[in-house]
Design a protein around this motif. Structure first.
Motif, PDB file in Angstrom:
ATOM      1  N   HIS A  33       0.878  -1.292  -0.006  1.00 28.23           N
ATOM      2  CA  HIS A  33      -0.110   0.150  -0.018  1.00 28.23           C
ATOM      3  C   HIS A  33       0.823   1.108   0.021  1.00 28.23           C
ATOM      4  O   HIS A  33       1.987   1.343   0.863  1.00 28.23           O
ATOM      5  N   THR A  34       0.444   2.431  -0.822  1.00 28.91           N
ATOM      6  CA  THR A  34       1.355   3.423  -0.985  1.00 28.91           C
ATOM      7  C   THR A  34       1.096   4.438   0.186  1.00 28.91           C
ATOM      8  O   THR A  34       2.064   5.150   0.338  1.00 28.91           O
ATOM      9  N   TYR A  39      -1.726   6.032   0.444  1.00 28.04           N
ATOM     10  CA  TYR A  39      -2.873   7.102  -0.073  1.00 28.04           C
ATOM     11  C   TYR A  39      -4.345   6.266  -0.114  1.00 28.04           C
ATOM     12  O   TYR A  39      -4.143   4.611  -0.414  1.00 28.04           O
ATOM     13  N   HIS A  97      -4.857   3.275  -2.894  1.00 32.81           N
ATOM     14  CA  HIS A  97      -3.717   2.964  -3.639  1.00 32.81           C
ATOM     15  C   HIS A  97      -3.026   1.395  -3.338  1.00 32.81           C
ATOM     16  O   HIS A  97      -1.902   1.489  -2.978  1.00 32.81           O
ATOM     17  N   LYS A 126      -1.535  -1.828  -4.363  1.00 29.27           N
ATOM     18  CA  LYS A 126      -0.855  -2.099  -5.459  1.00 29.27           C
ATOM     19  C   LYS A 126      -0.489  -3.547  -5.536  1.00 29.27           C
ATOM     20  O   LYS A 126      -0.315  -4.124  -4.295  1.00 29.27           O
TER      21      LYS A 126
END
Length: 142
Positions: free
Chosen positions: A77-78, A80, A83, A85
């Motif tokens: 997870h980024t 945000y 988000h 991935k």
């Protein structure tokens, strides 16, 4: 029975060279995690970091069983909102084969303050060349 505790000055670290060509990912990762923790030594203590250094070569030639190449997905997870991935094992092996072994070993180590220190002693390389030949790693027939 007398119990002796190991001191920092008594820790003797060795270098191990492991060739990952044709080895199964999970079985190889457990051997690496055992060496990093120091469980293969006679004076193992869980709360003292007395493991060895491990150099893994030919990470691109690792073997996985079953349908894991397409079914196994790595997530991150980024930070945000929305988000999350994901990347399948097959693509991760093509782009960064060394990360596959790093992730497997990281998840097999205990989740405590020693995990980062132990992972720093793991060196993974996609090919057969490595810059640690001066340390004279011992070949491990895993």
């Amino acid at each position: 029975m007398k119990i002796t505790l190991i001191r920092k000055e008594d820790i003797n670290r060795k270098w191990w060279l492991i060739d990952a060509e044709g080895k199964t990912l999970g079985r190889l990762s457990t051997k690496i995690a055992t060496i990093l923790m120091g469980k293969h030594k006679r004076d193992y203590t869980p709360y003292i970091d007395n493991g060895d250094f491990v150099v893994v070569i030919n990470a691109e030639k690792i073997r996985v069983t079953g349908n894991k190449l397409k079914d196994k997905i790595y997530y991150h997870h980024t930070g945000y909102l929305g988000h999350l991935k994901s990347i399948p094992l097959e693509k991760l092996l093509e782009k960064h084969p060394e990360r596959v072994i790093m992730f497997a070993v990281k998840r097999m180590l205990p989740k405590n303050k020693l995990q980062k220190k132990r992972l720093k002693r793991l060196k993974v390389y996609a090919g057969s060349e490595h810059p640690h030949s001066a340390q004279l790693p011992e070949p491990l027939g895993v």
